[in-house]
Motif scaffolding. Sequence first.
Motif, PDB file in Angstrom:
ATOM      1  N   GLY A  28       0.811  -1.213   0.000  1.00 32.76           N
ATOM      2  CA  GLY A  28       0.000   0.000   0.000  1.00 32.76           C
ATOM      3  C   GLY A  28       0.838   1.255   0.000  1.00 32.76           C
ATOM      4  N   TRP A  29       0.172   2.343  -0.315  1.00 29.30           N
ATOM      5  CA  TRP A  29       0.771   3.668  -0.261  1.00 29.30           C
ATOM      6  C   TRP A  29      -0.065   4.539   0.667  1.00 29.30           C
ATOM      7  CZ3 TRP A  29       5.373   4.873  -2.394  1.00 29.30           C
ATOM      8  CH2 TRP A  29       5.877   4.044  -3.384  1.00 29.30           C
ATOM      9  N   TYR A  30       0.625   5.270   1.508  1.00 27.24           N
ATOM     10  CA  TYR A  30      -0.001   6.217   2.423  1.00 27.24           C
ATOM     11  C   TYR A  30       0.737   7.541   2.292  1.00 27.24           C
ATOM     12  CZ  TYR A  30      -2.326   2.200   4.523  1.00 27.24           C
ATOM     13  OH  TYR A  30      -3.102   1.089   4.708  1.00 27.24           O
ATOM     14  N   ARG A  31       0.140   8.609   2.771  1.00 29.01           N
ATOM     15  CA  ARG A  31       0.803   9.902   2.701  1.00 29.01           C
ATOM     16  C   ARG A  31       0.505  10.719   3.950  1.00 29.01           C
ATOM     17  NH1 ARG A  31      -2.675  12.650  -2.283  1.00 29.01           N
ATOM     18  NH2 ARG A  31      -4.609  13.057  -1.100  1.00 29.01           N
ATOM     19  N   ILE A  65      -3.944   0.758  -2.368  1.00 28.89           N
ATOM     20  CA  ILE A  65      -3.535  -0.555  -1.906  1.00 28.89           C
ATOM     21  C   ILE A  65      -3.688  -1.539  -3.051  1.00 28.89           C
ATOM     22  CG2 ILE A  65      -5.790  -1.373  -1.091  1.00 28.89           C
ATOM     23  CD1 ILE A  65      -4.362  -2.342   1.448  1.00 28.89           C
ATOM     24  N   ILE A  66      -2.823  -2.550  -3.071  1.00 28.28           N
ATOM     25  CA  ILE A  66      -2.920  -3.591  -4.077  1.00 28.28           C
ATOM     26  C   ILE A  66      -2.755  -4.937  -3.383  1.00 28.28           C
ATOM     27  CG2 ILE A  66      -0.475  -3.376  -4.698  1.00 28.28           C
ATOM     28  CD1 ILE A  66      -1.384  -4.081  -7.621  1.00 28.28           C
ATOM     29  N   SER A  67      -3.684  -5.820  -3.653  1.00 28.11           N
ATOM     30  CA  SER A  67      -3.676  -7.124  -3.011  1.00 28.11           C
ATOM     31  C   SER A  67      -2.629  -8.033  -3.634  1.00 28.11           C
ATOM     32  CB  SER A  67      -5.058  -7.769  -3.128  1.00 28.11           C
ATOM     33  OG  SER A  67      -5.280  -8.215  -4.457  1.00 28.11           O
ATOM     34  N   THR A  68      -2.469  -9.194  -3.032  1.00 26.08           N
ATOM     35  CA  THR A  68      -1.531 -10.170  -3.593  1.00 26.08           C
ATOM     36  C   THR A  68      -1.976 -10.628  -4.979  1.00 26.08           C
ATOM     37  OG1 THR A  68      -2.705 -11.951  -2.465  1.00 26.08           O
ATOM     38  CG2 THR A  68      -0.817 -10.993  -1.308  1.00 26.08           C
ATOM     39  N   GLY A  69      -3.259 -10.538  -5.232  1.00 27.25           N
ATOM     40  CA  GLY A  69      -3.787 -10.929  -6.537  1.00 27.25           C
ATOM     41  C   GLY A  69      -3.915  -9.790  -7.523  1.00 27.25           C
ATOM     42  N   GLY A  70      -3.444  -8.597  -7.121  1.00 20.29           N
ATOM     43  CA  GLY A  70      -3.454  -7.458  -8.030  1.00 20.29           C
ATOM     44  C   GLY A  70      -4.705  -6.605  -7.994  1.00 20.29           C
TER      45      GLY A  70
END
Length: 118
Positions: free
Chosen positions: A35-38, A50-55
């Motif tokens: 994931g990306w946070y700011r 956010i990106i899961s293990t499955g994309g």
Amino acid sequence: QVQLVESGGGLVHTGGSLRLSCVASEIAFSTYVMGWYRQAPGKQREFVAIISTGGITNYANSVYGRFTCSRDNAKNTVYLQMNSLKPEDTAVYYCNAHPTRTTHADYWGQGTQVTVSS
């Protein structure tokens, strides 16, 4: 030692683009939700994407349609393509790795500064 190293931040004008990268080491990258946070000055850290293990991806409403999160498991890297940047996107951007097969705490990168000038 686990490391998440972000890069790609910088100064850009309103409407410009940047691509952030986060390279992970010493983790089974494909088993982590990335994931990306700011965090903007004076504000709390907030979720960006956010990106899961499955994309599968999910985005904050504020960046939906402008930012794209992707991952390359072969390179242990997660990306955040940021288009149509706005001054309110100015923040330090952090990479996050959330384990799916263990119960230890999330890993965080050191952050990369993104500044969007008006």
